[in-house]
Design a protein around this motif. Structure first.
Motif, PDB file in Angstrom:
ATOM      1  N   ILE A  13       0.868  -1.334   0.171  1.00 35.01           N
ATOM      2  CA  ILE A  13       0.297   0.077   0.187  1.00 35.01           C
ATOM      3  C   ILE A  13       0.734   0.871   0.164  1.00 35.01           C
ATOM      4  O   ILE A  13       1.274   1.672   0.979  1.00 35.01           O
ATOM      5  CB  ILE A  13      -0.896  -0.478   0.999  1.00 35.01           C
ATOM      6  N   VAL A  14       0.793   1.870  -1.075  1.00 34.66           N
ATOM      7  CA  VAL A  14       1.491   3.374  -1.076  1.00 34.66           C
ATOM      8  C   VAL A  14       0.985   4.182  -0.591  1.00 34.66           C
ATOM      9  O   VAL A  14      -0.764   4.343  -1.605  1.00 34.66           O
ATOM     10  CB  VAL A  14       1.854   3.292  -2.282  1.00 34.66           C
ATOM     11  N   ALA A  15       0.963   5.448  -0.048  1.00 36.26           N
ATOM     12  CA  ALA A  15       0.054   5.997   0.519  1.00 36.26           C
ATOM     13  C   ALA A  15       1.155   7.970   1.175  1.00 36.26           C
ATOM     14  O   ALA A  15       1.653   6.931   1.735  1.00 36.26           O
ATOM     15  CB  ALA A  15      -0.771   5.989   1.428  1.00 36.26           C
ATOM     16  N   THR A  16       0.358   8.059   1.270  1.00 33.57           N
ATOM     17  CA  THR A  16       1.404   9.783   2.427  1.00 33.57           C
ATOM     18  C   THR A  16       1.233   9.145   3.736  1.00 33.57           C
ATOM     19  O   THR A  16      -0.228   9.546   3.532  1.00 33.57           O
ATOM     20  CB  THR A  16       1.158  10.833   1.357  1.00 33.57           C
ATOM     21  N   LEU A  17       1.135   8.391   4.563  1.00 29.65           N
ATOM     22  CA  LEU A  17       0.473   8.776   5.846  1.00 29.65           C
ATOM     23  C   LEU A  17       0.430   9.754   6.925  1.00 29.65           C
ATOM     24  O   LEU A  17      -0.472   9.413   7.651  1.00 29.65           O
ATOM     25  CB  LEU A  17       1.382   6.866   6.249  1.00 29.65           C
ATOM     26  N   ASP A  18       1.215  10.562   5.914  1.00 22.45           N
ATOM     27  CA  ASP A  18       0.712  11.595   6.866  1.00 22.45           C
ATOM     28  C   ASP A  18      -0.472  12.061   6.985  1.00 22.45           C
ATOM     29  O   ASP A  18      -0.775  13.702   7.405  1.00 22.45           O
ATOM     30  CB  ASP A  18       1.983  12.385   7.287  1.00 22.45           C
ATOM     31  N   THR A  19      -1.292  12.260   5.700  1.00 20.99           N
ATOM     32  CA  THR A  19      -2.021  12.681   5.349  1.00 20.99           C
ATOM     33  C   THR A  19      -3.152  11.858   4.732  1.00 20.99           C
ATOM     34  O   THR A  19      -4.533  12.141   4.846  1.00 20.99           O
ATOM     35  CB  THR A  19      -1.804  13.637   4.211  1.00 20.99           C
ATOM     36  N   GLY A  85      -1.907   2.562  -5.164  1.00 23.99           N
ATOM     37  CA  GLY A  85      -1.545   3.332  -4.342  1.00 23.99           C
ATOM     38  C   GLY A  85      -2.640   4.319  -4.083  1.00 23.99           C
ATOM     39  O   GLY A  85      -4.125   3.620  -4.771  1.00 23.99           O
ATOM     40  N   ILE A  86      -3.286   5.063  -2.804  1.00 19.66           N
ATOM     41  CA  ILE A  86      -3.796   5.968  -2.345  1.00 19.66           C
ATOM     42  C   ILE A  86      -3.730   7.146  -1.827  1.00 19.66           C
ATOM     43  O   ILE A  86      -3.127   7.567  -1.725  1.00 19.66           O
ATOM     44  CB  ILE A  86      -4.748   5.408  -0.899  1.00 19.66           C
ATOM     45  N   ALA A  87      -4.304   8.075  -3.719  1.00 17.85           N
ATOM     46  CA  ALA A  87      -3.145   9.742  -3.004  1.00 17.85           C
ATOM     47  C   ALA A  87      -4.347  10.281  -3.617  1.00 17.85           C
ATOM     48  O   ALA A  87      -5.373  10.677  -4.790  1.00 17.85           O
ATOM     49  CB  ALA A  87      -2.388   9.196  -4.058  1.00 17.85           C
ATOM     50  N   GLY A  88      -3.580  11.578  -4.418  1.00 11.94           N
ATOM     51  CA  GLY A  88      -4.547  12.786  -4.581  1.00 11.94           C
ATOM     52  C   GLY A  88      -2.795  13.138  -5.612  1.00 11.94           C
ATOM     53  O   GLY A  88      -2.498  12.481  -6.477  1.00 11.94           O
ATOM     54  N   GLY A  89      -2.971  14.040  -6.330  1.00 14.99           N
ATOM     55  CA  GLY A  89      -2.195  14.938  -7.211  1.00 14.99           C
ATOM     56  C   GLY A  89      -0.160  14.736  -7.186  1.00 14.99           C
ATOM     57  O   GLY A  89       0.013  14.045  -8.368  1.00 14.99           O
ATOM     58  N   LYS A  90      -0.449  14.940  -6.072  1.00 15.01           N
ATOM     59  CA  LYS A  90       1.351  14.653  -5.766  1.00 15.01           C
ATOM     60  C   LYS A  90       1.269  13.194  -5.801  1.00 15.01           C
ATOM     61  O   LYS A  90       2.572  12.728  -6.124  1.00 15.01           O
ATOM     62  CB  LYS A  90       1.697  16.061  -5.003  1.00 15.01           C
ATOM     63  N   GLY A  91       0.791  12.523  -5.013  1.00 13.39           N
ATOM     64  CA  GLY A  91       0.921  11.069  -4.679  1.00 13.39           C
ATOM     65  C   GLY A  91       1.100  10.337  -5.435  1.00 13.39           C
ATOM     66  O   GLY A  91       0.958   9.705  -6.063  1.00 13.39           O
ATOM     67  N   SER A  92      -0.448  10.878  -6.537  1.00 12.92           N
ATOM     68  CA  SER A  92      -0.448   9.974  -7.737  1.00 12.92           C
ATOM     69  C   SER A  92       0.659  10.040  -9.381  1.00 12.92           C
ATOM     70  O   SER A  92       0.719   8.721  -9.238  1.00 12.92           O
ATOM     71  CB  SER A  92      -0.966  10.598  -8.697  1.00 12.92           C
ATOM     72  N   GLY A  93       1.585  11.453  -9.127  1.00 12.13           N
ATOM     73  CA  GLY A  93       2.523  11.138 -10.013  1.00 12.13           C
ATOM     74  C   GLY A  93       3.724  10.497  -9.523  1.00 12.13           C
ATOM     75  O   GLY A  93       4.593   9.781  -9.712  1.00 12.13           O
ATOM     76  N   VAL A  94       3.930  10.570  -7.853  1.00 13.20           N
ATOM     77  CA  VAL A  94       5.248   9.351  -6.523  1.00 13.20           C
ATOM     78  C   VAL A  94       4.501   7.885  -7.343  1.00 13.20           C
ATOM     79  O   VAL A  94       6.126   7.029  -7.503  1.00 13.20           O
ATOM     80  CB  VAL A  94       5.465   9.972  -5.958  1.00 13.20           C
ATOM     81  N   PHE A  95       3.283   7.647  -6.956  1.00 13.43           N
ATOM     82  CA  PHE A  95       2.761   6.027  -7.361  1.00 13.43           C
ATOM     83  C   PHE A  95       3.498   5.686  -8.747  1.00 13.43           C
ATOM     84  O   PHE A  95       3.987   4.538  -8.973  1.00 13.43           O
ATOM     85  CB  PHE A  95       1.537   5.630  -6.985  1.00 13.43           C
ATOM     86  N   GLY A  96       3.388   6.668  -9.851  1.00 14.06           N
ATOM     87  CA  GLY A  96       3.847   6.102 -11.420  1.00 14.06           C
ATOM     88  C   GLY A  96       4.784   6.341 -11.236  1.00 14.06           C
ATOM     89  O   GLY A  96       5.352   5.569 -11.514  1.00 14.06           O
ATOM     90  N   PHE A 106       1.961  -6.540 -14.113  1.00 13.15           N
ATOM     91  CA  PHE A 106       1.497  -7.134 -12.135  1.00 13.15           C
ATOM     92  C   PHE A 106       1.195  -6.387 -11.657  1.00 13.15           C
ATOM     93  O   PHE A 106       0.938  -5.028 -11.724  1.00 13.15           O
ATOM     94  CB  PHE A 106       3.288  -6.482 -11.410  1.00 13.15           C
ATOM     95  N   PRO A 107      -0.018  -6.872 -10.472  1.00 15.22           N
ATOM     96  CA  PRO A 107      -1.269  -5.977 -10.431  1.00 15.22           C
ATOM     97  C   PRO A 107      -1.195  -4.340 -10.178  1.00 15.22           C
ATOM     98  O   PRO A 107      -0.517  -4.318  -8.836  1.00 15.22           O
ATOM     99  CB  PRO A 107      -1.574  -5.796  -9.482  1.00 15.22           C
ATOM    100  N   LYS A 108      -1.480  -3.431 -10.095  1.00 17.90           N
ATOM    101  CA  LYS A 108      -0.829  -1.780  -9.896  1.00 17.90           C
ATOM    102  C   LYS A 108      -1.801  -1.446 -10.453  1.00 17.90           C
ATOM    103  O   LYS A 108      -3.030  -0.776 -11.072  1.00 17.90           O
ATOM    104  CB  LYS A 108       0.351  -1.284 -10.511  1.00 17.90           C
ATOM    105  N   LEU A 109      -3.027  -1.142  -8.762  1.00  9.38           N
ATOM    106  CA  LEU A 109      -3.892   0.079  -9.117  1.00  9.38           C
ATOM    107  C   LEU A 109      -3.293   1.562  -8.385  1.00  9.38           C
ATOM    108  O   LEU A 109      -3.460   0.893  -7.313  1.00  9.38           O
ATOM    109  CB  LEU A 109      -5.165  -0.773  -8.288  1.00  9.38           C
ATOM    110  N   LEU A 110      -4.289   2.446  -8.899  1.00  9.31           N
ATOM    111  CA  LEU A 110      -4.461   3.331  -8.249  1.00  9.31           C
ATOM    112  C   LEU A 110      -5.391   3.892  -7.927  1.00  9.31           C
ATOM    113  O   LEU A 110      -6.527   4.347  -8.829  1.00  9.31           O
ATOM    114  CB  LEU A 110      -3.654   5.061  -8.478  1.00  9.31           C
TER     115      LEU A 110
END
Length: 395
Positions: A13-19, A85-96, A106-110
Motif C-alpha cells: 500500500i503506497v500512501a502519504t501516511l501523514d495525510t 496506491g491511495i493518493a491525490g495529485g502529487k501522490g499519484s505522480g509518486v505512485f507512477g 503485475f497488479p497495480k491499482l491507483l
C-alpha cells in the motif's frame, strides 16, 4: 519509509501516511479480511519521513526515487504480488514512479482524486489500473468508503504469477496504425504459423512509449517496427509522438529489429482547429471528426528518414530496414489522398544519408500492405530468431 507486515503474498500500500493514514488503514483492514497481508510504503513528507528538501519538486523526485527503490526491493525479494496506491495529485505522480519498474501484468491499482489529465498521462506510461474517486480523499465517509472498499477487494483478489523460464513461446512486438492494418494482420498470421506470438502496439504515442519500455525490460525476442509514424509526429510536433526514446530500446537491448516507414506520410493532430497555423496551407485530411492528418513533404520525410538512421547507429543486434516503393500507408497509394512517391523516396534518401554500414536497407517493389511486404518482413524476423536459438543451443 517502508513498514513491513510479514508475508510472502503481501499487497503493498503506497500512501502519504501523514495525510492518508485513515484511508490506508481502511484499505489494509479490508485486504487483511480477505486473507492477505500488507506492506506499507510511506511516501509522506512529514518530519519523520526519509526525504528532505526545501525544493518541492526536488522533494517529490527524491520521494519517488526512494519509493521506487523500496518497491523494487520488495518485488525482487518476492515479498509482494500486488500493489495499490491511495493518493491525490502529487501522490499519484509518486505512485507512477514507484511502480515504473514492475513487470507488465503485475497488479497495480491507483485510487486517486488527481485531475484527469494526470491520470491519462499515467495510463499512457504504464498498465496501472486507475480508480478515480471523483470526490476528494479527506478521511473515511459514506462516499470514500465505497470506493476504498471496492479497490481493496479488487487488489486483494489479484496476484502476479511470473512465467517460468523456458515456458513461453518466442514473442515479437509489432507496431500498427489503421492505415497499416492489412500488413500487420498478415504478419501476425505468418508469425503464428511459426509458433511465434505477436504483440501489437498502436503507433499512437502511448503505444510506442509502452513498447519501448517493455522491450527494455526484456519482454520481447524481436521487434517488427512496421509503423514508425510516431517519428513523424516527434519531428513535426504532432499529437502521436512517442518522445525522443522511440526506436532506441531494441538497439540498446541487442535484439533483432526490422524497421519500415509505415505511415510516415502523415502527422496527427486533433480537430481541424487544433492544426497549428503554420500548417494551414498544407494537405490535410479528416481521418475522423477528432483526428486531422497532415501529409508530410519531401523535406520533412528526408528528415524523418535521417532521424531513423541516427537511432539505428548504435544498434547492438541484427537490424534491417525495408522500404516499400509503392506506398507506406492505405492513404498513400495510386489515387489516395496522400499518394506522393517523391516524398516517400526522400525518406529513403534521408535514411541512407546517415545509415551505418552495419544496418542493411532493402527496397521492395510493392506497397507496405501488399502480401509480399509482410512475407519478406516475417521471413527475416523468423530467420533471426532461429539463428538466436541455434546459437543458444551451441553454447
Amino acid at each position: 519509509m517502508t513498514e513491513i507486515k510479514s508475508s510472502d503474498e503481501a499487497v503493498a500500500i503506497v500512501a502519504t501516511l501523514d495525510t492518508k493514514r485513515a484511508e490506508a488503514s481502511f484499505v489494509a483492514e479490508v485486504i487483511r479480511s480477505r486473507g492477505r497481508e500488507i506492506v506499507f510504503v510511506d511516501v509522506g513528507t512529514s518530519e519523520d519521513g526519509a526525504a528532505r528538501s526545501n525544493d518541492p519538486a526536488a522533494l517529490l523526485a527524491e520521494i519517488g526515487r526512494n519509493a521506487r527503490a523500496s518497491v523494487n526491493a520488495l518485488h525482487v525479494d518476492g515479498r509482494i504480488t500486488a500493489i495499490v496506491g491511495i493518493a491525490g495529485g502529487k501522490g499519484s505522480g509518486v505512485f507512477g514512479e514507484a511502480v515504473a519498474d514492475l513487470p507488465y501484468g503485475f497488479p497495480k491499482l491507483l485510487v486517486s482524486s488527481a485531475r484527469p489529465a494526470l491520470l491519462a498521462d499515467l495510463a499512457a506510461r504504464s498498465d496501472i489500473i486507475l480508480y478515480p474517486t471523483i470526490v476528494d480523499l479527506f478521511g473515511i465517509n459514506g462516499f470514500t468508503s465505497r470506493i476504498l472498499r471496492n479497490a481493496a477487494d479488487a487488489i486483494a483478489a489479484m496476484r502476479y504469477a511470473p512465467q517460468q523460464p523456458g515456458s513461453r513461446r518466442k514473442i515479437v512486438a509489432i507496431t500498427a496504425f489503421g492505415v497499416t492494418t492489412p500488413a500487420v494482420n498478415r504478419c501476425v498470421r505468418l508469425l503464428s504459423g511459426h509458433s511465434i506470438e505477436a504483440i501489437v502496439f498502436p503507433a499512437n504515442g502511448a503505444g510506442g512509449r509502452k513498447m519501448e519500455s517493455l522491450v527494455a525490460a526484456g519482454e520481447f525476442d524481436a521487434v517488427l517496427d512496421l509503423t514508425t509514424t510516431e517519428l513523424a509526429d516527434e519531428v513535426l510536433g504532432g499529437t502521436a509522438t512517442a518522445g525522443p526514446e522511440r526506436l532506441t530500446a531494441a538497439a540498446r537491448k541487442g535484439i533483432p529489429q526490422l524497421i519500415a516507414p509505415g505511415a510516415v506520410d502523415m502527422v496527427n493532430f486533433g480537430v481541424p482547429s487544433s492544426v497549428p497555423a503554420r500548417f494551414c496551407d498544407r494537405k490535410l485530411y479528416a481521418h475522423t471528426p477528432y483526428t486531422t492528418l497532415m501529409r508530410t513533404t519531401e523535406f520533412e520525410t528526408f528528415e524523418i528518414g535521417r532521424v531513423t538512421a541516427q537511432k539505428l547507429a548504435n544498434a547492438k543486434g541484427p537490424s534491417l530496414v525495408i522500404w516499400p516503393s509503392d506506398g507506406v500507408s492505405d492513404y498513400d497509394r495510386e489515387g489516395g489522398v496522400f499518394h506522393d512517391p517523391a516524398a516517400n523516396r526522400a525518406w529513403l534518401a534521408g535514411l541512407r544519408s546517415a545509415l551505418p554500414a552495419s544496418v542493411e536497407c532493402q527496397e521492395l517493389h510493392c506497397h507496405i500492405n501488399d502480401p509480399a511486404f509482410a512475407e519478406a518482413a516475417v521471413c527475416w524476423i523468423v530467420s533471426q530468431i532461429q539463428n538466436e536459438e541455434t546459437r543458444d543451443a551451441d553454447v
